[in-house]
Design a protein around this motif. Structure first.
Motif, PDB file in Angstrom:
ATOM      1  N   GLY A  75       0.857  -1.051   0.030  1.00 48.76           N
ATOM      2  CA  GLY A  75      -0.032   0.194  -0.070  1.00 48.76           C
ATOM      3  C   GLY A  75       0.863   1.252   0.149  1.00 48.76           C
ATOM      4  O   GLY A  75       0.533   2.213  -0.598  1.00 48.76           O
ATOM      5  N   ILE A  76       1.960   1.210   0.607  1.00 51.45           N
ATOM      6  CA  ILE A  76       2.904   2.375   0.735  1.00 51.45           C
ATOM      7  C   ILE A  76       3.705   2.715  -0.528  1.00 51.45           C
ATOM      8  O   ILE A  76       3.634   3.562  -1.037  1.00 51.45           O
ATOM      9  CB  ILE A  76       3.904   2.317   1.586  1.00 51.45           C
ATOM     10  N   ILE A  77       3.964   1.643  -1.136  1.00 48.76           N
ATOM     11  CA  ILE A  77       4.669   1.667  -2.497  1.00 48.76           C
ATOM     12  C   ILE A  77       3.619   2.200  -3.452  1.00 48.76           C
ATOM     13  O   ILE A  77       3.958   3.028  -4.136  1.00 48.76           O
ATOM     14  CB  ILE A  77       5.103   0.297  -3.061  1.00 48.76           C
ATOM     15  N   ALA A  78       2.174   1.667  -3.330  1.00 48.49           N
ATOM     16  CA  ALA A  78       1.240   2.193  -4.291  1.00 48.49           C
ATOM     17  C   ALA A  78       1.062   3.735  -4.248  1.00 48.49           C
ATOM     18  O   ALA A  78       0.527   4.350  -5.204  1.00 48.49           O
ATOM     19  CB  ALA A  78       0.093   1.233  -4.398  1.00 48.49           C
ATOM     20  N   ALA A  79       0.988   4.068  -2.985  1.00 49.25           N
ATOM     21  CA  ALA A  79       0.646   5.393  -2.769  1.00 49.25           C
ATOM     22  C   ALA A  79       1.595   6.192  -3.146  1.00 49.25           C
ATOM     23  O   ALA A  79       1.570   7.647  -3.435  1.00 49.25           O
ATOM     24  CB  ALA A  79       0.159   5.455  -1.053  1.00 49.25           C
ATOM     25  N   CYS A  80       2.976   6.083  -2.934  1.00 47.35           N
ATOM     26  CA  CYS A  80       4.116   7.012  -3.098  1.00 47.35           C
ATOM     27  C   CYS A  80       4.358   7.078  -4.623  1.00 47.35           C
ATOM     28  O   CYS A  80       5.121   7.760  -5.017  1.00 47.35           O
ATOM     29  CB  CYS A  80       5.146   6.514  -2.189  1.00 47.35           C
ATOM     30  N   ALA A  81       4.233   5.975  -5.378  1.00 48.68           N
ATOM     31  CA  ALA A  81       4.883   5.755  -6.723  1.00 48.68           C
ATOM     32  C   ALA A  81       4.500   7.036  -7.762  1.00 48.68           C
ATOM     33  O   ALA A  81       5.268   7.514  -8.332  1.00 48.68           O
ATOM     34  CB  ALA A  81       4.452   4.428  -7.423  1.00 48.68           C
ATOM     35  N   PRO A  82       3.101   7.136  -7.631  1.00 48.76           N
ATOM     36  CA  PRO A  82       2.712   8.484  -8.597  1.00 48.76           C
ATOM     37  C   PRO A  82       3.370   9.686  -8.323  1.00 48.76           C
ATOM     38  O   PRO A  82       3.351  10.705  -9.183  1.00 48.76           O
ATOM     39  CB  PRO A  82       1.162   8.479  -8.377  1.00 48.76           C
ATOM     40  N   THR A  83       3.917   9.852  -7.055  1.00 51.03           N
ATOM     41  CA  THR A  83       4.394  11.192  -6.591  1.00 51.03           C
ATOM     42  C   THR A  83       5.964  11.169  -6.915  1.00 51.03           C
ATOM     43  O   THR A  83       6.637  12.274  -7.101  1.00 51.03           O
ATOM     44  CB  THR A  83       4.381  11.529  -5.070  1.00 51.03           C
ATOM     45  N   LEU A  84       6.301  10.108  -7.873  1.00 52.07           N
ATOM     46  CA  LEU A  84       7.945  10.123  -8.151  1.00 52.07           C
ATOM     47  C   LEU A  84       8.081  10.797  -9.544  1.00 52.07           C
ATOM     48  O   LEU A  84       9.114  10.574 -10.027  1.00 52.07           O
ATOM     49  CB  LEU A  84       8.574   8.914  -8.003  1.00 52.07           C
TER      50      LEU A  84
END
Length: 394
Positions: A265-274
């Protein structure tokens, strides 16, 4: 004779069987990926785009709780997770139960709650539409409700609380079936919110005038939430089996899938902001044309200032607003204040696309003259962008 002497009376081969090593390895590897992804997100938002917001604050709290959950998991693996329950010395078993309690508090309750609130606040950047905002705020309220409910459930399982891992206190605890049902409710709520947050932005993103590569990238990243859904379903199935489990420490699937669900969940939530860091490598432009669409966000803001009416104008304004917020999210642009000026800048957004200005003029019957000037520099590389100066004669 100490209680640890119990280990001498078990089958040595059975006592030697252990899954602890690979359980720790898998959880630590996936958590490391999640932690690095979160750190890159914080760097991108705080340093690269300077747009660190409230969604990032909640993500920080989710990561901190995740660290606490990982520590509890490691302690549990060193004290019995991965071993047969009848081979664990009593003192170590009590330490295992205590670690399991703290993992449930910081991970199953607060970490998931902070993560879901962070995702919802990030999605609020996509649109100004009132219906979309209301759904997201309703999901935030629902998340707060079941997070607090889960926290109270864990605290009240036994009285006194320490009786959960210290039977010498002669605690009063409710039944395993009731505890199982509370766990299922929490798992179901997490699955529902994961599905909601992974599904809501998909039709909105696909309808925007962005490069297909960008749309596919965003949808693929956000679809990572469905992986968390799958892990949540697996966790729920093992929670159901909890009542009849007699050797739950050898394969502690419920807490194992819980840890993986949080990390994914953390990976999926942070990836678009990269996107500001990965955009060049992946050749992700935020618009259909790298020159014409360079000032799409500013265009959307400027179009809202034109005195227009009619269905065509409303559709144009809505599309511009939605696209503007999406570009802001994936590029990390700063917010705009009420005066339509970029915070920390003296630029006034008067540049719009010629084709949008033409639609606006035709909708309102106004005369619009446009002059364009462009340079071959890509704005995402720091160059001058193509803009259109618009003059409206009323």
């Amino acid at each position: 004779m100490s209680s640890d002497s119990r280990t001498f009376y078990v089958d040595p081969e059975r006592a030697a069987e252990s899954n602890a090593a690979w359980l720790i390895a898998v959880v630590c590897v996936v958590w490391s990926l999640a932690f690095v992804t979160a750190l890159v997100r914080f760097y991108t938002r705080a340093v690269v785009s300077r747009s660190f917001g409230r969604d990032d604050v909640f993500m920080v709290m989710a990561v901190l709780c995740g660290i606490g959950g990982l520590a509890s998991w490691v302690v549990g693996c060193h004290n019995g997770y991965g071993n047969h329950i009848d081979t664990i010395p009593p003192t170590r078993f009590l330490t295992l139960i205590e670690a399991q309690f703290y993992q449930s508090i910081v991970e199953a309750s607060f970490a998931f709650g902070f993560l879901k609130i962070s995702i919802a606040l990030s999605l609020l950047r996509l649109s100004r539409g009132s219906w979309y905002n209301r759904i997201l705020w309703a999901l935030i309220g629902f998340t707060c409700f079941y997070t607090i409910f889960a926290f109270i459930t864990f605290l009240t399982y036994c009285k006194p609380i320490a009786g959960q891992w210290n039977p010498a206190l002669r605690p009063k605890c409710y039944s395993r079936v009731t505890y199982r049902n509370f766990g299922l409710f929490n798992a179901a709520c997490n699955i529902f919110t994961d599905i909601s947050f992974a599904t809501l932005p998909v039709p909105l993103i696909w309808s925007l005038q962005l490069q297909r590569r960008v749309r596919i990238y965003l949808i693929a990243i956000l679809s990572g939430g469905y992986c968390a859904v799958g892990l949540g379903i697996a966790r729920a199935l093992f929670i159901i089996a909890y009542v009849h489990e007699t050797d739950g420490t050898f394969y502690p699937w419920a807490p194992f899938f819980q840890a993986l669900q949080l990390d994914i969940g953390i990976i999926a939530a942070c990836a678009p902001t990269l996107r500001p860091l990965l955009g060049r490598a992946l050749k992700l432009s935020t618009t259909l044309d790298p020159y014409r669409g360079a000032n799409y966000y500013r265009a959307g803001k400027a179009l809202d200032r034109l005195p227009l009416s009619g269905d065509t104008a409303r559709r144009c304004r809505r599309q511009s607003a939605v696209s503007g917020h999406l570009v802001e999210m994936i590029r990390g642009d700063k917010q705009w204040d009420a005066a339509n000026r970029r915070k920390g800048s003296v630029f006034t957004p008067i540049a719009v696309h010629a084709e949008h200005a033409r639609v606006k003029g035709e909708a309102s019957g106004e005369s619009i003259e446009a002059e364009t000037a462009s340079t071959p520099n890509d704005p995402e590389m720091g160059g001058i962008v193509k803009t259109t100066e618009v003059r409206v004669d009323t």
